[in-house]
Design a protein around this motif. Structure first.
Motif, PDB file in Angstrom:
ATOM      1  N   LEU A 170       0.817  -1.213   0.000  1.00  0.00           N
ATOM      2  CA  LEU A 170       0.000   0.000   0.000  1.00  0.00           C
ATOM      3  C   LEU A 170       0.849   1.261   0.000  1.00  0.00           C
ATOM      4  CD1 LEU A 170      -2.803  -1.142   2.453  1.00  0.00           C
ATOM      5  CD2 LEU A 170      -3.020  -0.748   0.000  1.00  0.00           C
ATOM      6  N   ILE A 171       2.142   1.116   0.229  1.00  0.00           N
ATOM      7  CA  ILE A 171       3.047   2.258   0.114  1.00  0.00           C
ATOM      8  C   ILE A 171       4.030   1.963  -1.030  1.00  0.00           C
ATOM      9  CG2 ILE A 171       2.863   3.184   2.436  1.00  0.00           C
ATOM     10  CD1 ILE A 171       5.212   1.521   3.292  1.00  0.00           C
ATOM     11  N   ALA A 172       4.397   3.007  -1.732  1.00  0.00           N
ATOM     12  CA  ALA A 172       5.228   2.847  -2.932  1.00  0.00           C
ATOM     13  C   ALA A 172       6.602   2.297  -2.575  1.00  0.00           C
ATOM     14  CB  ALA A 172       5.366   4.195  -3.636  1.00  0.00           C
ATOM     15  N   PRO A 173       7.180   1.522  -3.459  1.00  0.00           N
ATOM     16  CA  PRO A 173       8.514   0.959  -3.198  1.00  0.00           C
ATOM     17  C   PRO A 173       9.565   2.019  -2.907  1.00  0.00           C
ATOM     18  CG  PRO A 173       7.513  -0.084  -5.118  1.00  0.00           C
ATOM     19  CD  PRO A 173       6.637   1.072  -4.755  1.00  0.00           C
ATOM     20  N   GLU A 174       9.402   3.223  -3.478  1.00  0.00           N
ATOM     21  CA  GLU A 174      10.422   4.263  -3.310  1.00  0.00           C
ATOM     22  C   GLU A 174      10.280   5.049  -2.008  1.00  0.00           C
ATOM     23  OE1 GLU A 174       7.230   5.953  -6.149  1.00  0.00           O
ATOM     24  OE2 GLU A 174       8.284   4.043  -5.797  1.00  0.00           O
ATOM     25  N   LEU A 175       9.222   4.788  -1.215  1.00  0.00           N
ATOM     26  CA  LEU A 175       9.051   5.528   0.043  1.00  0.00           C
ATOM     27  C   LEU A 175      10.184   5.186   1.013  1.00  0.00           C
ATOM     28  CD1 LEU A 175       7.207   7.374   1.872  1.00  0.00           C
ATOM     29  CD2 LEU A 175       6.360   5.219   2.835  1.00  0.00           C
ATOM     30  N   ARG A 176      10.914   6.219   1.446  1.00  0.00           N
ATOM     31  CA  ARG A 176      11.950   6.056   2.464  1.00  0.00           C
ATOM     32  C   ARG A 176      11.418   6.547   3.799  1.00  0.00           C
ATOM     33  NH1 ARG A 176      16.906   9.255   1.752  1.00  0.00           N
ATOM     34  NH2 ARG A 176      17.343   8.277   3.772  1.00  0.00           N
ATOM     35  N   ILE A 177      11.762   5.842   4.866  1.00  0.00           N
ATOM     36  CA  ILE A 177      11.317   6.197   6.213  1.00  0.00           C
ATOM     37  C   ILE A 177      12.554   6.572   7.022  1.00  0.00           C
ATOM     38  CG2 ILE A 177      10.149   5.391   8.292  1.00  0.00           C
ATOM     39  CD1 ILE A 177       8.741   3.302   6.396  1.00  0.00           C
ATOM     40  N   ILE A 178      12.614   7.837   7.451  1.00  0.00           N
ATOM     41  CA  ILE A 178      13.765   8.332   8.205  1.00  0.00           C
ATOM     42  C   ILE A 178      13.336   8.528   9.647  1.00  0.00           C
ATOM     43  CG2 ILE A 178      15.475  10.166   8.440  1.00  0.00           C
ATOM     44  CD1 ILE A 178      13.583   9.899   5.168  1.00  0.00           C
ATOM     45  N   GLY A 179      13.961   7.817  10.549  1.00  0.00           N
ATOM     46  CA  GLY A 179      13.673   7.965  11.966  1.00  0.00           C
ATOM     47  C   GLY A 179      14.611   8.963  12.602  1.00  0.00           C
ATOM     48  N   THR A 180      14.093   9.708  13.589  1.00  0.00           N
ATOM     49  CA  THR A 180      14.950  10.631  14.320  1.00  0.00           C
ATOM     50  C   THR A 180      14.509  10.704  15.768  1.00  0.00           C
ATOM     51  OG1 THR A 180      15.928  12.851  14.322  1.00  0.00           O
ATOM     52  CG2 THR A 180      13.591  12.706  13.762  1.00  0.00           C
ATOM     53  N   ALA A 181      15.495  10.840  16.651  1.00  0.00           N
ATOM     54  CA  ALA A 181      15.275  10.968  18.093  1.00  0.00           C
ATOM     55  C   ALA A 181      16.618  11.348  18.699  1.00  0.00           C
ATOM     56  CB  ALA A 181      14.749   9.657  18.680  1.00  0.00           C
ATOM     57  N   ARG A 182      16.661  11.501  20.006  1.00  0.00           N
ATOM     58  CA  ARG A 182      17.924  11.861  20.659  1.00  0.00           C
ATOM     59  C   ARG A 182      18.880  10.679  20.727  1.00  0.00           C
ATOM     60  NH1 ARG A 182      17.635  16.726  23.842  1.00  0.00           N
ATOM     61  NH2 ARG A 182      19.415  15.953  25.027  1.00  0.00           N
ATOM     62  N   SER A 183      18.364   9.457  20.690  1.00  0.00           N
ATOM     63  CA  SER A 183      19.203   8.266  20.839  1.00  0.00           C
ATOM     64  C   SER A 183      20.272   8.209  19.753  1.00  0.00           C
ATOM     65  CB  SER A 183      18.332   7.008  20.785  1.00  0.00           C
ATOM     66  OG  SER A 183      17.311   7.069  21.748  1.00  0.00           O
ATOM     67  N   ASP A 184      21.437   7.711  20.127  1.00  0.00           N
ATOM     68  CA  ASP A 184      22.586   7.709  19.221  1.00  0.00           C
ATOM     69  C   ASP A 184      22.668   6.390  18.454  1.00  0.00           C
ATOM     70  OD1 ASP A 184      24.872   8.503  17.955  1.00  0.00           O
ATOM     71  OD2 ASP A 184      26.224   8.000  19.620  1.00  0.00           O
ATOM     72  N   TYR A 185      21.888   6.289  17.361  1.00  0.00           N
ATOM     73  CA  TYR A 185      21.929   5.129  16.480  1.00  0.00           C
ATOM     74  C   TYR A 185      22.497   5.541  15.127  1.00  0.00           C
ATOM     75  CZ  TYR A 185      18.699   2.509  19.533  1.00  0.00           C
ATOM     76  OH  TYR A 185      18.110   1.856  20.589  1.00  0.00           O
TER      77      TYR A 185
END
Length: 479
Positions: A34-49
């Protein structure tokens, strides 16, 4: 501007909401293509990953919270994810975030879940980094303030960078299938709408009951309480959907126009029309649980239970009370709406000893999604000792009625709508402000009369005064 985003930026990407709801919802949408193959998901938070360690974090969350039948999609989903650590109070971090996101020419959706104090620096940082242009929309997770004034400050900060048509205020209850089905029940069936008014409905009950206590929400909850945590958003949205006039069409503007009319028609609450409570130690499902003050580690006047007798002062609902109640450490977890119809004007069976009861429509939202219509029927027999009538339920269990579709998390629908740009199930600013205006009036009333919560034992349906609130009108809560 209509666009489908090919970037999704998740603030709070290491938090409890992301682990339990957002990542599983996005993986489910990926699994169903249901979401396009090109959709990128960028996570952000204070944690150092970095990217790899965040993907490992996400895998652990999905292994824990994703339904078993979807776990085969995890390996193909994880490459969509990347991560950039961010301190929202440091403007330079937003430049690094922009570099991680890359081009947003096709459009970006932002899911913002943050403390109210961080809204302004977050919006400023996004603006400075060029991440608030016309091809960017933003979803806002509650809490959106603690009163009307703080809500306006947050909305002003967000609207300084985003136009209203690009702001998606989230109330996850609106993503629940049965909540959406309430509109279909009312406006796709001629059976109900002619009866949906003060001439035929005696009263309405809305209950949101939780068995849990504070869990991981200690810091937030004691500053909010049940009124601001549950009534201001979830319960008032349910009330608005029950009470709204038929919209001209199924689109965001028409539906939200009708909801805000209801919220503005709410009558100011009299001191005798609210009851608050705070749980003490007791038992849930036979297991002992501590009291609120024990969990908190200090004394507090925060309410963990509230019951309200509300009125919508318009032509359709004049004189019909709406009984609202919500609380923690109650006997069972359930969310339901009960439409209680008036008694029949004359019983032809009374002379034969039969008693009638009013019809009721019970709309179950969680944990089970179902609709039940309670009707009177004759008990089989020869009736030599009189006619006997009994209330009989007609049940529509959603899982049985629609066996094919998979049961979805509410956030699946909301995240997909955010990515694609459909605002129908999101809350408009004037709705939020109407909700806060009514809630602030209740809190001012409590302060004026030095209103303190009454105690109730965990595992009970709140303080006894909540029962009396309904019973003095001849009403019994639907337990």
């Amino acid at each position: 501007m209509s666009f489908t985003a090919d970037r999704l930026l998740l603030f709070g990407a290491t938090g409890d909401l992301a682990q339990r709801m957002l990542l599983p919802s996005l993986c489910a949408l990926h699994d169903d293509k249901l979401i396009a193959p090109e959709l990128r998901i960028i996570g952000t938070a204070r944690s150092d990953y970095d990217d790899d360690s965040y993907r490992n974090f996400a895998r652990e969350a999905l292994d824990k919270y994703l339904p078993d039948f979807r776990k085969g999609a995890i390996d193909s989903f994880l490459p969509r994810l990347s991560y950039q650590a961010l301190d929202a109070t440091d403007a330079s971090h937003f430049t690094d975030l922009s570099d991680e996101i890359g081009t947003i020419d096709k459009g970006m959706a932002i899911f913002l879940s943050t403390a109210p104090s961080l809204f302004e620096p977050t919006i400023a940082g996004l603006t400075q980094a060029g991440l608030t242009g016309d091809k960017v929309r933003i979803g806002l997770e509650k809490p959106l303030g603690t009163d009307l004034q703080s809500s306006r400050e947050i909305n002003d900060a967000v609207s300084s960078a985003f136009s209203e048509d690009r702001i998606f205020r989230i109330d996850h209850y609106l993503g629940k299938e049965t909540v959406q089905n309430l509109l279909a029940l009312r406006f796709a069936n001629i059976l109900f709408e002619p009866l949906w008014n003060a001439a035929h409905i005696d009263h309405v009950q809305i209950t949101i009951a939780e068995t849990v206590g504070l869990e991981s929400r200690v810091g937030y909850y004691d500053g909010a309480g049940a009124l601001r945590d549950m009534v201001q958003n979830h319960m008032l949205q349910l009330l608005a959907l029950v009470a709204m006039e038929p919209p001209s069409s199924y689109d965001a503007t028409a539906i939200r126009d009708e909801k805000v009319k209801v919220l503005r028609a709410l009558r100011a609450i009299h001191p005798s029309e609210t009851v608050t409570g705070q749980y003490r130690k007791g038992a849930i499902d036979g297991q002992p649980v501590p009291g609120y003050d024990d969990e908190l580690g200090k004394d507090s006047d925060t309410e963990t239970f509230v019951a309200i007798k509300a009125h919508v002062d318009n032509w359709r609902w004049k004189g019909v009370p709406f009984y609202l109640r919500t609380g923690k450490r109650l006997p069972e977890r359930k969310t339901e709406i009960v439409i209680n119809f008036r008694c029949i004007p004359h019983s032809i069976f009374a002379a034969r000893g039969a008693k009638t009861q009013p019809n009721a429509l019970v709309i179950g939202i969680q944990p089970e999604e179902n609709i039940q219509l309670q009707l009177m029927a004759k008990v089989p027999g020869l009736d030599r000792d009189g006619i006997r009538l009994r209330q009989v339920p007609l049940d529509i269990a959603m899982l049985d009625a629609f066996a094919g579709p998979k049961k979805r998390i509410a956030y699946e629908r909301l995240l997909l709508d955010l990515i694609e740009g459909d605002q129908t199930l999101f809350v408009r600013r004037d709705e939020v402000e109407a909700q806060w205006t009514w809630i602030d009036g209740i809190r001012a009333n409590w302060a004026e009369h030095n209103h303190k919560p009454k105690t109730y034992s965990a595992g009970n349906w709140g303080p006894s005064a909540a029962i009396a609130l309904a019973e003095r009108d001849g009403v019994t809560w639907h337990d």
